[in-house]
Write an enzyme that holds these catalytic residues in place. Structure first.
Site, PDB file in Angstrom:
ATOM      1  N   LYS A   1     -23.489   3.491 -12.541  1.00 30.06           N
ATOM      2  CA  LYS A   1     -22.958   4.055 -13.777  1.00 30.06           C
ATOM      3  C   LYS A   1     -23.407   3.234 -14.999  1.00 30.06           C
ATOM      4  O   LYS A   1     -23.486   2.008 -14.905  1.00 30.06           O
ATOM      5  CB  LYS A   1     -21.421   4.020 -13.669  1.00 30.06           C
ATOM      6  CG  LYS A   1     -20.691   4.817 -14.714  1.00 30.06           C
ATOM      7  CD  LYS A   1     -19.185   4.756 -14.456  1.00 30.06           C
ATOM      8  CE  LYS A   1     -18.445   4.757 -15.770  1.00 30.06           C
ATOM      9  NZ  LYS A   1     -17.017   4.565 -15.634  1.00 30.06           N
TER      10      LYS A   1
ATOM     11  N   LYS B   1     -11.479  -7.007 -10.377  1.00 31.52           N
ATOM     12  CA  LYS B   1     -11.365  -7.841 -11.577  1.00 31.52           C
ATOM     13  C   LYS B   1     -10.890  -9.243 -11.254  1.00 31.52           C
ATOM     14  O   LYS B   1     -11.276 -10.191 -11.922  1.00 31.52           O
ATOM     15  CB  LYS B   1     -10.419  -7.185 -12.592  1.00 31.52           C
ATOM     16  CG  LYS B   1     -11.046  -6.023 -13.337  1.00 31.52           C
ATOM     17  CD  LYS B   1     -10.239  -5.675 -14.573  1.00 31.52           C
ATOM     18  CE  LYS B   1     -10.844  -4.492 -15.312  1.00 31.52           C
ATOM     19  NZ  LYS B   1      -9.987  -4.050 -16.422  1.00 31.52           N
TER      20      LYS B   1
ATOM     21  N   LYS C   1     -21.527  -1.124 -20.322  1.00 34.92           N
ATOM     22  CA  LYS C   1     -21.974  -2.106 -21.308  1.00 34.92           C
ATOM     23  C   LYS C   1     -21.842  -3.524 -20.776  1.00 34.92           C
ATOM     24  O   LYS C   1     -22.365  -4.452 -21.365  1.00 34.92           O
ATOM     25  CB  LYS C   1     -21.268  -1.910 -22.645  1.00 34.92           C
ATOM     26  CG  LYS C   1     -19.832  -2.311 -22.694  1.00 34.92           C
ATOM     27  CD  LYS C   1     -19.193  -1.764 -23.950  1.00 34.92           C
ATOM     28  CE  LYS C   1     -17.925  -1.042 -23.561  1.00 34.92           C
ATOM     29  NZ  LYS C   1     -17.456  -0.078 -24.504  1.00 34.92           N
TER      30      LYS C   1
END
Ligand code: TRP
Length: 334
Positions: free
Chosen positions: A198, A116, A201
């Site tokens: 995976k 991140k 969204k």
């Protein structure tokens, strides 16, 4: 361990707009099943969400959407507690205490932090770094026994155990060491466009991901475009990632097993299969969508639910926090 000798489950979900079919099949439908066997506490973790930049109005509506969606997916407030994280102040308070038993080095090893901070390099804030401590506080504030999490959260759960253990060593046995809960039928739903990844969204290609609130036409269109392979055989086999994923999805929404599915589609083409899967998914999600629309529109009801549930969560976690404060040597406030 909680009342009636049932084990206590805690899990959290971030309010990032609507959930995906992957969230639904992989996590939330499990949360629903767990309610019968365990005492369950579920949280919409808005405090975790602000570790990356959020638009305030959007965060507010996403949080309410997530809350309403959990109820629409069958989380039952007669059985479980569902609350909004920022409504229960003990999480932030316990998080501070636990940050003092968490080592800097441990946090730097978290792969999600590395990912991140690379992705949001303009905002590598301290909250992003201490995110796993808040997550540990979520879990330990209830002395949860079990935590259903996906593979991407395993390292954070491991950290929560280490922090709890260190606290116990320093101040005497107190925290339950939470165990990961691995679902018996753990289905991982993959991207429709790149079936080795995976379903997510945040994927740039919107066709890769089915959202729970997608309408029927959108769902069918996305399935029609799903990537498969150059064979023409509908069976579950290594290397057939696209078909395997479609079979998994179809199996989850219809309850049919892979043999049954292979028989059902013997001699039929991929186009036909994809359309059938799309229709089955749309049909499966229809009652959830209807229930969501009903609950989300009823602001009064929603508010009653999240305020009463926050009170319950506060009461439970305050008991734990007070004991923690005593153990570490804080002077009693009352
Ligand atoms: N970090 C989790 C995720 O992104 C969400 C979460 C926050 C959580 N607190 C938790 C999950 C406590 C399990 C237990 O998926």
């Amino acid at each position: 361990m909680s009342e009636q000798g049932k084990k206590l489950i805690f899990s959290g979900i971030q309010p990032t707009g609507t959930f995906t079919l992957g969230n639904y099949i992989g996590a939330i439908s499990n949360w629903k099943t767990l309610q019968d066997e365990y005492n369950c506490i579920y949280s919409v973790v808005d405090m975790h969400a602000i570790t990356v930049k959020q638009d305030p109005a959007k965060l507010r509506s996403n949080t309410l959407d997530a809350y309403a969606l959990l109820l629409a997916c069958g989380i039952d407030l007669d059985k479980s507690i569902v609350f909004i994280q920022s409504h229960v102040k003990t999480h932030a308070e316990l998080s501070w205490v636990l940050s003092c038993t968490t080592q800097f080095g441990e946090l730097t090893r978290m792969t999600q932090f590395k990912d991140k901070s690379a992705k949001h390099s303009d905002d590598v804030n301290a909250g992003l770094f201490t995110y796993p401590v808040l997550m540990a506080a979520d879990i330990l504030a209830y002395n949860a026994d079990l935590v259903p999490v996906g593979a991407d959260q395993k390292q954070h759960l491991e950290l929560a155990r280490n922090v709890a253990q260190r606290f116990n060593q320093r101040y005497g046995e107190f925290f339950t060491l939470p165990e990961p809960y691995i679902a018996e039928v753990g289905a991982k739903i993959m991207s429709l466009q790149e079936p080795t990844k995976k379903m997510s969204k945040s994927d740039e290609n919107p066709n890769s991901c089915i959202l729970i609130l997608d309408d029927k036409d959108t769902i069918i269109r996305k399935f029609k475009r799903a990537v498969t392979d150059s064979e023409a055989e509908i069976c579950y086999r290594d290397g057939k990632d696209g078909i395997n994923n479609l079979m998994t999805i179809y199996s989850m929404v219809t309850g049919k097993n892979f043999d049954e599915i292979t028989k059902e589609f013997a001699g039929r083409g991929y186009g036909d299969f994809k359309l059938t899967v799309g229709e089955a998914v749309a049909e499966h999600l229809r009652p959830v969508q209807e229930e969501f629309a009903r609950i989300r529109a009823d602001k009064q009801y929603l508010k009653e639910c999240y305020t009463s549930n926050a009170e319950k969560a506060l009461k439970m976690s305050q008991r734990v926090l007070s004991k923690v404060y005593r153990k570490i040597g804080f002077v009693d406030a009352r």
